[in-house]
Design a protein around this motif. Sequence first.
Motif, short mmCIF file in Angstrom:
data_model
loop_
_atom_site.label_atom_id
_atom_site.label_comp_id
_atom_site.label_asym_id
_atom_site.label_seq_id
_atom_site.Cartn_x
_atom_site.Cartn_y
_atom_site.Cartn_z
N LEU A 1 13.29 2.05 -2.60
CA LEU A 1 12.65 1.75 -1.33
C LEU A 1 13.68 1.85 -0.22
N LEU A 2 13.37 2.64 0.79
CA LEU A 2 14.13 2.68 2.03
C LEU A 2 13.16 2.23 3.09
N ALA A 3 13.48 1.13 3.78
CA ALA A 3 12.48 0.56 4.69
C ALA A 3 13.10 -0.05 5.94
N CYS A 4 12.26 -0.11 6.95
CA CYS A 4 12.52 -0.88 8.15
C CYS A 4 11.69 -2.14 7.99
N GLU A 5 12.36 -3.27 8.01
CA GLU A 5 11.60 -4.50 7.78
C GLU A 5 11.94 -5.56 8.81
N MET B 1 5.23 3.54 2.19
CA MET B 1 4.90 2.21 1.69
C MET B 1 4.80 1.25 2.87
N PHE B 2 3.71 0.48 2.88
CA PHE B 2 3.52 -0.60 3.85
C PHE B 2 3.41 -1.89 3.06
N ALA B 3 4.17 -2.89 3.45
CA ALA B 3 4.09 -4.20 2.79
C ALA B 3 4.44 -5.27 3.82
N GLY B 4 3.50 -6.14 4.10
CA GLY B 4 3.77 -7.20 5.06
C GLY B 4 4.24 -6.63 6.38
N THR B 5 5.43 -7.00 6.79
CA THR B 5 6.01 -6.51 8.04
C THR B 5 7.11 -5.49 7.76
N ALA C 1 0.88 -1.17 0.00
CA ALA C 1 0.00 0.00 0.00
C ALA C 1 0.91 1.22 0.00
N VAL C 2 0.69 2.13 -0.94
CA VAL C 2 1.52 3.33 -1.06
C VAL C 2 0.64 4.55 -0.80
N TYR C 3 1.12 5.41 0.08
CA TYR C 3 0.43 6.66 0.41
C TYR C 3 1.24 7.81 -0.15
N LYS C 4 0.62 8.63 -1.00
CA LYS C 4 1.28 9.80 -1.57
C LYS C 4 0.86 11.02 -0.77
#
Length: 176
Positions: A156-160, A84-88, A65-68
């Motif tokens: 993508l820069l993420a904490c996963e 961006m939210f994806a899974g965990t 899910a992407v929020y602009k």
Amino acid sequence: MNVKTFLSLSIVLSLSLGSNAFAFDKAAFFDAALCKPAYSTKSATKMYNEAEKLAKADTSLLAAAVYKLPADFGHRGFKTSELMFAGTSFGVLVEGLRADDLAKAYQLKSDGLGNVLGTATKSYGRALPKAEQPAADMGVVSVVARESSAFPGKTLLACEFVSNEDLEAMKQLQTK
């Protein structure tokens, strides 16, 4: 200015600017992508709830899910206005193909995961120190930067959080 005048002015400002006048600091989204604080269900839920207040999710990507958001909230020369939210995982989509730059800025190392089923052309990561792992017995929380055709022209820069079982499966896929 006395306390009474200050309080009156604060109330007027709050009413004139609306209920979001002293709202959530959007810079916290970028910090969360850097695992500040470390990923947890609580921190992810807070980020999700704040994103829901600010924008409608684009769910056209099946796994994310992407929020602009209407304005840039990037750091250190990295521009972003997308969450961006994806899974965990929780992250931001940085403008441009910037995985190498993000890796240098945030001490990320090539993690070799880009080769897993061709998911990314570049993939970097850094696991949080043991003391900052919220559930080390269940898996690993890392900061990652990835370039992928799933996000054309963005990084993508993420904490996963990746479970121990998924980590093992990824290692097996890498060796094939």
